[in-house]
Motif scaffolding. Structure first.
Motif, short mmCIF file in Angstrom:
data_model
loop_
_atom_site.label_atom_id
_atom_site.label_comp_id
_atom_site.label_asym_id
_atom_site.label_seq_id
_atom_site.Cartn_x
_atom_site.Cartn_y
_atom_site.Cartn_z
N UNK A 46 0.76 -1.16 -0.09
CA UNK A 46 -0.12 -0.08 -0.02
C UNK A 46 0.87 1.34 0.12
N UNK A 47 1.88 1.41 0.61
CA UNK A 47 2.82 2.43 0.76
C UNK A 47 3.73 2.69 -0.73
N UNK A 48 3.92 1.49 -1.35
CA UNK A 48 4.46 1.51 -2.40
C UNK A 48 3.64 2.39 -3.62
N UNK A 49 2.37 1.77 -3.59
CA UNK A 49 1.21 2.30 -4.30
C UNK A 49 1.03 3.56 -4.18
N UNK A 50 1.01 4.06 -2.91
CA UNK A 50 1.16 5.65 -2.47
C UNK A 50 2.15 6.59 -3.21
N UNK A 51 3.39 5.91 -2.69
CA UNK A 51 4.54 6.53 -3.37
C UNK A 51 4.22 6.83 -4.85
N UNK A 52 4.04 5.60 -5.61
CA UNK A 52 3.85 5.59 -6.93
C UNK A 52 2.86 6.83 -7.42
N UNK A 53 1.76 6.80 -6.80
CA UNK A 53 0.76 7.75 -6.93
C UNK A 53 1.14 9.17 -6.88
N UNK A 54 2.09 9.52 -5.87
CA UNK A 54 2.66 10.82 -5.58
C UNK A 54 3.76 11.26 -6.69
N UNK A 55 4.09 10.41 -7.42
CA UNK A 55 5.19 10.45 -8.47
C UNK A 55 4.76 10.36 -9.82
N UNK A 56 3.42 11.03 -10.11
CA UNK A 56 2.86 10.87 -11.38
C UNK A 56 3.85 11.75 -12.53
N UNK A 57 4.29 12.74 -11.98
CA UNK A 57 5.01 13.60 -12.92
C UNK A 57 6.51 13.14 -13.54
N UNK A 58 7.08 12.12 -12.54
CA UNK A 58 8.14 11.17 -12.81
C UNK A 58 7.88 9.86 -14.06
N UNK A 59 6.34 9.47 -13.70
CA UNK A 59 5.99 8.53 -14.59
C UNK A 59 5.66 8.81 -15.87
N UNK A 60 5.79 10.47 -16.03
CA UNK A 60 5.42 10.78 -17.62
C UNK A 60 6.70 10.36 -18.37
N UNK A 61 7.94 10.30 -17.90
CA UNK A 61 8.87 10.14 -18.65
C UNK A 61 9.73 8.77 -18.32
N UNK A 62 9.24 8.31 -17.35
CA UNK A 62 10.22 7.07 -16.78
C UNK A 62 9.03 6.20 -16.20
N UNK A 63 9.48 4.80 -16.53
CA UNK A 63 8.68 3.72 -15.76
C UNK A 63 9.29 3.82 -14.39
N UNK A 64 8.37 3.21 -13.42
CA UNK A 64 9.13 3.47 -11.91
C UNK A 64 8.72 2.17 -11.42
N UNK A 65 9.80 1.73 -10.53
CA UNK A 65 9.74 0.47 -9.80
C UNK A 65 9.95 0.98 -8.28
N UNK A 66 9.04 0.85 -7.43
CA UNK A 66 9.39 1.19 -6.03
C UNK A 66 9.10 0.06 -4.99
N UNK A 67 9.97 0.07 -4.43
CA UNK A 67 10.17 -1.10 -3.26
C UNK A 67 11.03 -0.79 -1.98
N UNK A 68 11.19 -1.67 -1.34
CA UNK A 68 11.89 -1.62 -0.25
C UNK A 68 13.13 -2.50 -0.44
N UNK A 69 14.51 -2.12 0.39
CA UNK A 69 15.74 -2.83 -0.20
C UNK A 69 15.54 -4.07 0.62
N UNK A 70 14.97 -4.28 1.47
CA UNK A 70 14.95 -5.69 2.36
C UNK A 70 15.20 -5.69 3.65
#
Length: 93
Positions: A46-70
Motif C-alpha cells: 500500500x505504501x509503494x502504491x501511494x508513493x507511486x501515485x505521488x510521483x505521477x510527474x516522474x511517470x510521464x517520462x520514466x517507468x517506475x519501480x518502488x520497493x524496499x531494499x529488504x
C-alpha cells in the motif's frame, strides 16, 4: 542524472508524504527509475502504491519501480538505526 532524479523525488515526497525516506533513486536502462524507500512503520504494498501515485510527474517520462531494499540491508543513517533499536531485542547470529 540519478542524483537529479533523486532530488526531484525527495522534494515531491517531502511535501506529499514526509515520513517516507528515499534511500536510493537511480535511473536504469535509460527510461526506468528504481526507487528504494523506507518508512518508520515499514514498507508495504500500500505504501509503494501511494508513493507511486505521488510521483505521477516522474511517470510521464520514466517507468517506475518502488520497493524496499529488504530486511538484510544495512541502515543508512545513524538516527534511523537508533529509532529501529528502541524497544527491540538484539540478537547475534
Amino acid at each position: 542524472m540519478s542524483s537529479s532524479i533523486q532530488e526531484r523525488i525527495e522534494a515531491i515526497l517531502a511535501s506529499a508524504d514526509p515520513d517516507v525516506e528515499v534511500l536510493l533513486a537511480e535511473v536504469v536502462g535509460g527510461d526506468r527509475v528504481r526507487l528504494f524507500i523506507d518508512h518508520p512503520d515499514g514498507v508495504s504494498l500500500a505504501l509503494c502504491e501511494r508513493v507511486t501515485g505521488h510521483l505521477a510527474e516522474i511517470r510521464v517520462t520514466h517507468a517506475l519501480e518502488v520497493s524496499s531494499p529488504g530486511t538484510e540491508r544495512p541502515l543508512s543513517k545513524p538516527e534511523r538505526s537508533e529509532e529501529r533499536r528502541v524497544g527491540k531485542e538484539c540478537r547475534s547470529r
